[in-house]
Every structure is written in structure tokens, then in C-alpha cells.
Scaffold this motif. Structure first.
Motif, PDB file in Angstrom:
ATOM      1  N   ARG A 322       0.687  -1.236   0.061  1.00  0.00           N
ATOM      2  CA  ARG A 322      -0.134  -0.347   0.113  1.00  0.00           C
ATOM      3  C   ARG A 322       0.742   1.589  -0.217  1.00  0.00           C
ATOM      4  NH1 ARG A 322      -1.107   2.120   5.027  1.00  0.00           N
ATOM      5  NH2 ARG A 322      -3.471   2.545   4.427  1.00  0.00           N
ATOM      6  N   GLN A 323       1.947   1.383   0.164  1.00  0.00           N
ATOM      7  CA  GLN A 323       3.542   1.996   0.286  1.00  0.00           C
ATOM      8  C   GLN A 323       3.988   2.682  -0.293  1.00  0.00           C
ATOM      9  OE1 GLN A 323       4.301   0.477   3.766  1.00  0.00           O
ATOM     10  NE2 GLN A 323       4.706   2.440   4.681  1.00  0.00           N
ATOM     11  N   ILE A 324       3.581   1.515  -1.824  1.00  0.00           N
ATOM     12  CA  ILE A 324       4.251   1.634  -2.387  1.00  0.00           C
ATOM     13  C   ILE A 324       4.735   2.647  -3.752  1.00  0.00           C
ATOM     14  CG2 ILE A 324       5.914  -0.008  -4.858  1.00  0.00           C
ATOM     15  CD1 ILE A 324       5.339  -2.460  -3.152  1.00  0.00           C
ATOM     16  N   ASN A 325       3.685   2.540  -4.300  1.00  0.00           N
ATOM     17  CA  ASN A 325       2.957   3.607  -5.671  1.00  0.00           C
ATOM     18  C   ASN A 325       3.441   5.220  -4.733  1.00  0.00           C
ATOM     19  OD1 ASN A 325       2.768   3.872  -7.962  1.00  0.00           O
ATOM     20  ND2 ASN A 325       0.662   5.039  -7.356  1.00  0.00           N
ATOM     21  N   GLN A 326       2.963   5.407  -3.835  1.00  0.00           N
ATOM     22  CA  GLN A 326       2.834   6.638  -3.408  1.00  0.00           C
ATOM     23  C   GLN A 326       4.849   6.949  -3.178  1.00  0.00           C
ATOM     24  OE1 GLN A 326       0.422   8.979  -3.333  1.00  0.00           O
ATOM     25  NE2 GLN A 326       1.594  10.447  -2.430  1.00  0.00           N
ATOM     26  N   THR A 327       5.412   6.214  -2.187  1.00  0.00           N
ATOM     27  CA  THR A 327       6.498   6.657  -1.824  1.00  0.00           C
ATOM     28  C   THR A 327       7.370   6.659  -3.382  1.00  0.00           C
ATOM     29  OG1 THR A 327       6.447   5.509   0.345  1.00  0.00           O
ATOM     30  CG2 THR A 327       8.418   5.358  -0.792  1.00  0.00           C
ATOM     31  N   PHE A 328       7.103   6.083  -4.191  1.00  0.00           N
ATOM     32  CA  PHE A 328       7.429   5.560  -4.957  1.00  0.00           C
ATOM     33  C   PHE A 328       7.438   7.180  -6.650  1.00  0.00           C
ATOM     34  CE2 PHE A 328       8.058   4.875  -9.927  1.00  0.00           C
ATOM     35  CZ  PHE A 328       9.539   5.248 -10.359  1.00  0.00           C
ATOM     36  N   LEU A 329       5.963   8.116  -6.474  1.00  0.00           N
ATOM     37  CA  LEU A 329       6.139   9.222  -6.566  1.00  0.00           C
ATOM     38  C   LEU A 329       6.801  10.624  -6.072  1.00  0.00           C
ATOM     39  CD1 LEU A 329       2.547   8.312  -8.008  1.00  0.00           C
ATOM     40  CD2 LEU A 329       4.607   8.172  -9.745  1.00  0.00           C
ATOM     41  N   GLU A 330       6.531  10.324  -4.750  1.00  0.00           N
ATOM     42  CA  GLU A 330       7.161  10.890  -4.108  1.00  0.00           C
ATOM     43  C   GLU A 330       8.521  11.293  -4.420  1.00  0.00           C
ATOM     44  OE1 GLU A 330       5.959  10.442  -0.136  1.00  0.00           O
ATOM     45  OE2 GLU A 330       3.886  10.777  -0.322  1.00  0.00           O
ATOM     46  N   ILE A 331       9.555   9.762  -3.916  1.00  0.00           N
ATOM     47  CA  ILE A 331      10.805  10.130  -4.737  1.00  0.00           C
ATOM     48  C   ILE A 331      11.027  10.777  -5.523  1.00  0.00           C
ATOM     49  CG2 ILE A 331      12.585   8.630  -4.771  1.00  0.00           C
ATOM     50  CD1 ILE A 331      11.548   7.496  -2.548  1.00  0.00           C
ATOM     51  N   LEU A 332      10.093  10.663  -7.029  1.00  0.00           N
ATOM     52  CA  LEU A 332      10.573  10.708  -7.872  1.00  0.00           C
ATOM     53  C   LEU A 332      10.417  12.262  -8.454  1.00  0.00           C
ATOM     54  CD1 LEU A 332       8.858   8.102 -10.739  1.00  0.00           C
ATOM     55  CD2 LEU A 332      11.305   8.532  -9.889  1.00  0.00           C
ATOM     56  N   ASN A 333       9.323  12.908  -7.415  1.00  0.00           N
ATOM     57  CA  ASN A 333       8.483  14.391  -7.351  1.00  0.00           C
ATOM     58  C   ASN A 333       9.635  15.473  -6.429  1.00  0.00           C
ATOM     59  OD1 ASN A 333       7.001  15.763  -8.369  1.00  0.00           O
ATOM     60  ND2 ASN A 333       5.279  14.870  -7.217  1.00  0.00           N
ATOM     61  N   ALA A 334      10.447  14.522  -6.047  1.00  0.00           N
ATOM     62  CA  ALA A 334      11.662  15.831  -5.059  1.00  0.00           C
ATOM     63  C   ALA A 334      13.174  15.296  -5.571  1.00  0.00           C
ATOM     64  CB  ALA A 334      11.680  15.398  -3.866  1.00  0.00           C
ATOM     65  N   ALA A 335      12.995  14.648  -7.141  1.00  0.00           N
ATOM     66  CA  ALA A 335      14.245  14.828  -7.473  1.00  0.00           C
ATOM     67  C   ALA A 335      15.551  16.496  -8.287  1.00  0.00           C
ATOM     68  CB  ALA A 335      14.135  13.840  -8.500  1.00  0.00           C
ATOM     69  N   LYS A 336      16.433  16.026  -7.799  1.00  0.00           N
ATOM     70  CA  LYS A 336      16.594  17.516  -7.933  1.00  0.00           C
ATOM     71  C   LYS A 336      17.633  17.860  -9.206  1.00  0.00           C
ATOM     72  CE  LYS A 336      17.457  18.366  -3.183  1.00  0.00           C
ATOM     73  NZ  LYS A 336      17.254  17.067  -2.571  1.00  0.00           N
ATOM     74  N   PHE A 337      18.527  16.869  -9.711  1.00  0.00           N
ATOM     75  CA  PHE A 337      18.802  16.601 -11.097  1.00  0.00           C
ATOM     76  C   PHE A 337      19.212  15.535 -11.612  1.00  0.00           C
ATOM     77  CE2 PHE A 337      22.204  15.384  -7.421  1.00  0.00           C
ATOM     78  CZ  PHE A 337      22.490  14.692  -7.801  1.00  0.00           C
ATOM     79  N   GLN A 338      19.012  14.553 -11.123  1.00  0.00           N
ATOM     80  CA  GLN A 338      19.084  13.036 -11.968  1.00  0.00           C
ATOM     81  C   GLN A 338      18.077  11.596 -11.610  1.00  0.00           C
ATOM     82  OE1 GLN A 338      22.772  10.153 -11.456  1.00  0.00           O
ATOM     83  NE2 GLN A 338      23.045  10.576 -13.618  1.00  0.00           N
ATOM     84  N   ILE A 339      17.516  10.662 -12.124  1.00  0.00           N
ATOM     85  CA  ILE A 339      16.447   9.741 -11.997  1.00  0.00           C
ATOM     86  C   ILE A 339      17.064   8.845 -12.706  1.00  0.00           C
ATOM     87  CG2 ILE A 339      14.581   9.348 -12.104  1.00  0.00           C
ATOM     88  CD1 ILE A 339      13.399  11.894 -11.830  1.00  0.00           C
ATOM     89  N   ILE A 340      17.609   7.566 -12.435  1.00  0.00           N
ATOM     90  CA  ILE A 340      17.758   6.834 -13.021  1.00  0.00           C
ATOM     91  C   ILE A 340      17.219   5.366 -12.899  1.00  0.00           C
ATOM     92  CG2 ILE A 340      19.729   4.995 -14.047  1.00  0.00           C
ATOM     93  CD1 ILE A 340      21.407   7.007 -13.053  1.00  0.00           C
TER      94      ILE A 340
END
Length: 632
Positions: A322-340
Motif C-alpha cells: 500500500r506504500q509502494i506507489n505513493q512513496t515512489f512518486l514522492e521520491i521522483l517528485n523530489a528529484a533535483k538533477f537525475q533520475i535513473i
């Protein structure tokens, strides 16, 4: 991208309950939650009941004589003692015998029931019959009774018996002892057998064959990560049936539950993908994942140690479905310079509108986004051609895609600070493998994050180098651009520039400048300008007649503007005498401009100027020194 409970065999009506279970117990993963039907047997039974009435004087004397006289008297002896006609005594004795207060023999013998009634100053009345319904349940050894029959319900649910490799027992009421029937009646609270009040069931008989009644029940298959074991749970509504759940656990340990069928999703796509993923394991990635999994388990078992260390050395935490999708999107939303991102199936990412929206916003902030994939089963649709067409404000593709070697583990690294890894795990069971569910870990331990980053970027770099080699062989400009985009997304712009210089492919220089420009416009401008100095040094190899001169002129002006906007002195230092002469020669700056004037023109808002015809551009006098001409 992540397979949550929606991809598991969890019935819609049980999803809220599953969320409650995992929220309260993060170490538990619900592998399956199924609503099933099972049968009760309802049997119509006739009970014979006796109830008490007060003793009359003669009855009291007769029973008392049977208890106190030794030896007990006969009817005639008692009549003589009482001075009564023996006919009255014998008639009363026969009545007491019919009521089972006296034994049917001479002399007078009091039964246990008679002694019980005598103590209360009563005798039973003539028995009467009552019809009642006996219910037998496969999940209980007891028989329950109720005065009203169960209603028949039409349930379109799978039969629980189909998942059990045993024959469910059917209890034969007619073979049950009277004593057990009496106990079941007392436990059922129907007030038909109440010995303390003298109300006693003295006999029973079955009136008709058992009737099958279907009822609904919920079965949960739960994996406990702490104990590394699967348990079964049976519920009626929210009530956990403990004894029945333990019985199912026993059946499971004996291999008498079809766990593979219970955990099989009705969605053929996830089932196919999970099977394919199981066959595409990368040993190095698998080893790192297992180490992280062990750290998460240790953190859960030793919370005090976890709290003490988390502030300075990072941590590993496991998240529930139940936490996976929301946490994943929050982490992506906080990205400053790179997402791999590495995903076995790229379409899990690029067809998810919610993920794409977050990635698009990140790209607008100047975040580099790199997505790679490694498994392409038959069910995978061709990669959408719309993805490369989605552009950033700088007219660059905001997602870079790369196909790497096989791996079933999903990995995400954001800003080299947060590492997410996730894998669908299996448990060896009865010679087969049962999917346990998706295990999702969020890692902030610097060493673990860096190891994952280095491993992924090396794989990306190897892929990009192969792509670049192919572009060189065919002089394929589009492949070359794709290579530059990938190097940029990995933060390897310097490698891209060196390859441009090494292979004298200067028409790619404007592309390189355009790729780097968004980073200079963001808060993440590179601290050292080694690559930019190298790029400026390559201007001496470009002729004013080069086909790409217009895009180069525009790119350099924008570049100087971006640098000067943030730090004017840095821009002035870049434009040394040699560079300035090249800007004049290539008509990037005008001959009557000074460096200060040129920078001021770039950093103040200007209305877009109409492009002048090439014939009207004022040429800078050719210098005496020989210059290399670009191969056109």
C-alpha cells in the motif's frame, strides 16, 4: 512499474482488510485474499424433552422409601407401612416409572434422574417433542443447534474444497451420542436442555436427510518476512477463526493445500511476466538485493539500533504494497538533477500516465531522466513511438531509453542519494515455486547507493559506447544524438564532448550545447567549466560556412547568457582573447562589440530579432594563421 496488490489474487471486497493487515504489520505481505464458498449441513432433528412438576405427598414417600430404606421395599410392603390400599401405591409407582424417576423393576429403585428431581422436590412431566435444526461445519468438530432454519444463498464463488487435497468430512448426526447432543444444545444457547432447571432432553431422532447450505468465507495467504514462512488465515467477516486457521496451516505443512492455485492471478499478463522475470536473474544484482533485504530485516528486528544509525549512515526500510506507489512518486517528485530507472518492462513505466506526469515535471526542472529495460517477452508491446516526441522546453527528449542486459530486479536511483530496489520473490513449495509478492526497499546508505549507481551507470556507458560506435560506422547523426542524450542523462557530458573532438564530428557541437543548456539554467550548474572550455577551444576548427553555423551561433549565445545570468565574472573569464576572436570570426559577436557589451546584450531581455539574410552578414577579416576546416 511496481506490482502492487492489484496484481495479486486479492478480491475487491477484501482490499481494505488487506491494507489494514499490512499497515499494522509491515513485515507481512498478503499473497492472496480470496472469498470462497463452503458448505454447511443442516439436519432437521426431533428432541424429546421432559420438564419438572412439584411432587405430591405419596410420590415423595415412595421416592424417599426407595432412597432411605435398606433394603428398598416392594409396592405391597410400602402400602402396608403407609396403611394404604396397595392399588394406589402401585399406580403411583407405575407413573414414576414412566417418568423415568423409578426403575422398571421391584423392589422400588430410584434412578439417577429421579434422585436429581427429588432433591429439587419435583418429578418430570410427561415428555414432549420439539423440532430443531442441527448445523455441522467442516471447520468445527462441534454441532450447533438453532430453532430457525438457515436460508439458502446462491453464491457465485469458487468452492473452498477445490483448493484442498482432502475429502472434507461430513458429520452423521444420527451416530452422535445423547450426551454430546445435550452438550451441543447447551453450547448453542437454545434453552432446550437446562438440567439445573430440570428441563432435560431425553432422546433425539433425525427427521430427514442433511441439506447442503452454502456460506461465504475469506481465506488469506500471508507471508511473514521476519520468519520467512507462509501462514493461512481464515476469516468470517473480520473475525479470525483461529482453530480453523491452525488446521489450514497443518494442511499446508502436509502439502494438502493447492497454494499455487490460490496464489494464481486471474490476470494472465502479470503471471506471464513474473514467470519470465524468474528466468532472467542477474547474479550480481541478485546478491546486492539479498544483502539489502537482510539489512531491512535486521533493522526491523533491532529498531533501537536502526534509529541510532539512521541519521549518520542512512538506512534500509521495507515498504508494504500500500506504500509502494505513493512513496515512489514522492521520491521522483523530489528529484533535483537525475533520475535513473531500470525496469524489466519499459512499458510499465512509459505507459503509466501518473509516472509520466511526474517525470515530465522533473524534466522541466532540469532533471536528467534515464530509463532502461532488459526483458522483452512476447506480451511486451513495441515501445511507444510517442515517447521520443515528447520534448522539454529546450526541444530535447525528456526521457532517454536504453535496452540493457537481462535482470528481473527493478532499480531506481535519484540524485545519487536514494536507491530503490524491488523484486518479485518466490518460495520453494512442494517442488514448485510460489510468488511471495513484491519486496520494495528504500535505501539511503551512501555505500549501497553508490554501488548501485556505479553498476548501473557502467552498464549504461557500455551500451552508449556501442551505440556511438555504430553511429560512427554509419555516420548516423540520429544515433549519434541518441548517444549524446544518454551520456548527458548519466552526467557524462565530458565524455560526449571528447568523443566529438576525437572523431572530428563538429556538427554535433550545437547538439551538445543544447543538451547542457538546461543544466546551466537550473540550480545544478557544473562547478568546474573544464568541458565548456574544451567546447570553446573547438571553435577554431569550425568555418563560418559550416552547415550548422546558425545553430552553433544560437547555442553559444544562449550558453553565454545562461552563465552570465548566474555569474557575470565567470562569463567574462571564459571569453578570453582567443575565444573572443573566434566569436568574432564566426559572427557570434559583432566586431564593434566589447566583451562587456556582448555579455550585457545577452543578459538583458530582448525582443526576438528577425534573422538577416546570409548575404547581409558582415564578415570578419580572415586572420593570417591557418585554421583547420571542418569536414563537411
Amino acid at each position: 512499474m511496481f506490482l502492487t496488490s492489484s496484481n495479486k489474487p486479492i478480491d475487491d471486497s477484501l482490499k481494505n482488510l488487506v491494507e489494514e493487515i499490512t499497515a499494522q504489520n509491515p513485515h507481512l505481505s498478503v499473497l492472496a485474499a480470496r472469498q470462497l464458498r463452503y458448505n454447511l449441513q443442516q439436519t432437521t432433528v426431533e428432541l424429546t424433552i421432559t420438564e419438572p412438576r412439584p411432587l405430591n405427598v405419596l410420590e415423595e414417600f415412595i421416592i424417599r422409601a426407595g432412597i432411605e430404606f435398606d433394603p428398598p421395599p416392594t409396592a405391597k410392603e410400602l402400602a402396608s407401612i403407609l396403611g394404604l390400599d396397595s392399588i394406589f401405591v402401585e399406580s403411583t409407582i407405575k407413573t414414576l416409572q414412566r417418568l423415568q424417576t423409578l426403575a422398571p423393576k421391584s423392589p422400588i429403585t430410584v434412578t439417577e434422574q429421579g434422585r436429581l428431581f427429588y432433591k429439587k422436590g419435583s418429578v418430570p412431566q410427561p415428555p414432549y417433542a420439539v423440532q430443531i435444526y442441527a448445523i455441522t461445519d467442516v471447520f468445527s468438530d462441534n454441532i450447533t443447534f438453532q430453532t430457525e432454519p438457515l436460508n439458502e444463498i446462491n453464491l457465485n464463488l469458487p468452492n473452498l474444497a477445490n483448493f484442498l487435497n482432502i475429502n472434507l468430512p461430513n458429520k452423521d448426526i444420527s451416530s452422535v451420542s445423547l450426551e454430546d447432543i445435550q452438550k451441543s444444545l447447551q453450547a448453542s444457547d437454545v434453552a432446550l436442555h437446562v438440567p439445573e432447571a430440570g428441563k432435560i432432553v431425553t432422546a433425539f431422532r433425525v427427521l430427514q436427510n442433511p441439506q447442503i447450505i452454502w456460506r461465504k468465507i475469506s481465506m488469506f495467504v500471508i507471508y511473514d518476512a521476519n520468519q520467512d514462512k507462509i501462514t493461512m488465515q481464515l476469516r468470517r467477516g473480520k473475525e479470525i477463526l483461529d482453530s480453523s486457521s491452525k488446521w489450514l496451516d497443518t494442511l499446508l505443512s502436509e502439502g494438502k493445500i493447492s497454494l499455487s492455485e490460490l496464489c494464481k492471478s486471474s490476470n494472465t499478463s502479470p503471471n506471464f511476466e513474473l514467470e519470465a522475470a524468474r528466468n532472467h536473474k542477474n547474479d550480481e544484482i541478485e546478491s546486492r538485493f539479498n544483502k539489502i533485504r537482510q539489512q531491512a530485516l535486521e533493522n526491523h528486528l533491532k529498531p533501537s539500533t536502526r534509529r541510532r544509525k539512521s541519521s549518520d549512515s542512512g538506512k534500509v526500510i521495507q515498504l508494504s504494497d500500500r506504500q509502494i506507489n505513493q512513496t515512489f512518486l514522492e521520491i521522483l517528485n523530489a528529484a533535483k538533477f537525475q533520475i535513473i530507472i531500470y525496469s524489466p518492462w519499459v512499458n510499465h513505466v512509459i505507459t503509466n500516465s501518473e509516472i509520466l506526469a511526474v517525470l515530465e515535471q522533473a524534466a522541466k526542472r532540469g532533471v536528467s531522466i534515464l530509463i532502461c529495460y532488459g526483458i522483452s517477452p512476447q506480451i511486451e508491446q513495441p515501445i511507444s513511438t510517442e515517447i521520443p516526441a515528447i520534448k522539454t522546453p529546450a526541444d530535447l527528449p525528456y526521457i532517454q531509453l536504453a535496452e540493457l542486459a537481462d535482470s528481473h530486479i527493478k532499480e531506481v536511483i535519484v540524485d545519487r542519494e536514494i536507491y530503490i530496489c524491488s523484486s518479485y520473490q518466490w518460495l520453494e513449495y512442494s517442488g514448485g515455486q510460489i510468488p511471495l509478492g513484491e519486496f520494495f526497499y528504500q535505501v539511503t546508505i551512501p555505500q549501497e547507493v553508490n554501488e548501485a549507481y556505479e553498476f548501473l551507470t557502467q552498464r549504461f556507458h557500455k551500451h552508449t559506447q556501442q551505440l556511438w560506435t555504430k553511429a560512427l560506422e554509419n555516420r548516423d547523426t540520429q544515433l549519434a544524438k541518441d548517444s549524446l542524450y544518454l551520456w548527458d542523462a548519466m552526467g557524462m557530458e565530458n565524455i560526449a564532448l571528447k568523443e566529438i573532438e576525437k572523431n572530428n564530428w563538429l556538427e554535433l557541437l550545437p547538439v551538445w550545447l543544447n543538451i547542457l543548456l538546461p543544466k546551466l539554467n537550473s540550480q545544478n550548474s557544473p562547478d568546474n567549466l573544464v568541458s565548456l572550455n574544451l567546447a570553446l577551444s573547438l571553435l577554431s576548427q569550425v568555418t563560418p560556412e559550416a552547415p550548422f553555423i546558425d545553430s552553433l551561433q544560437q547555442g553559444l549565445r544562449q550558453f553565454i547568457n545562461a552563465i552570465a545570468t548566474q555569474n557575470r565574472d565567470t562569463a567574462v573569464n571564459l571569453l578570453n582573447n582567443e575565444v573572443w576572436s573566434e566569436l568574432l570570426r564566426l559572427q557570434i559577436a559583432q566586431e564593434n562589440d566589447s566583451v562587456d557589451d556582448f555579455i550585457s546584450q545577452q543578459t538583458f531581455p530582448q525582443q526576438p530579432a528577425k534573422k538577416e539574410p546570409a548575404t547581409k552578414i558582415k564578415k570578419v577579416p580572415t586572420e593570417k594563421k591557418t585554421r583547420k576546416k571542418v569536414k563537411e
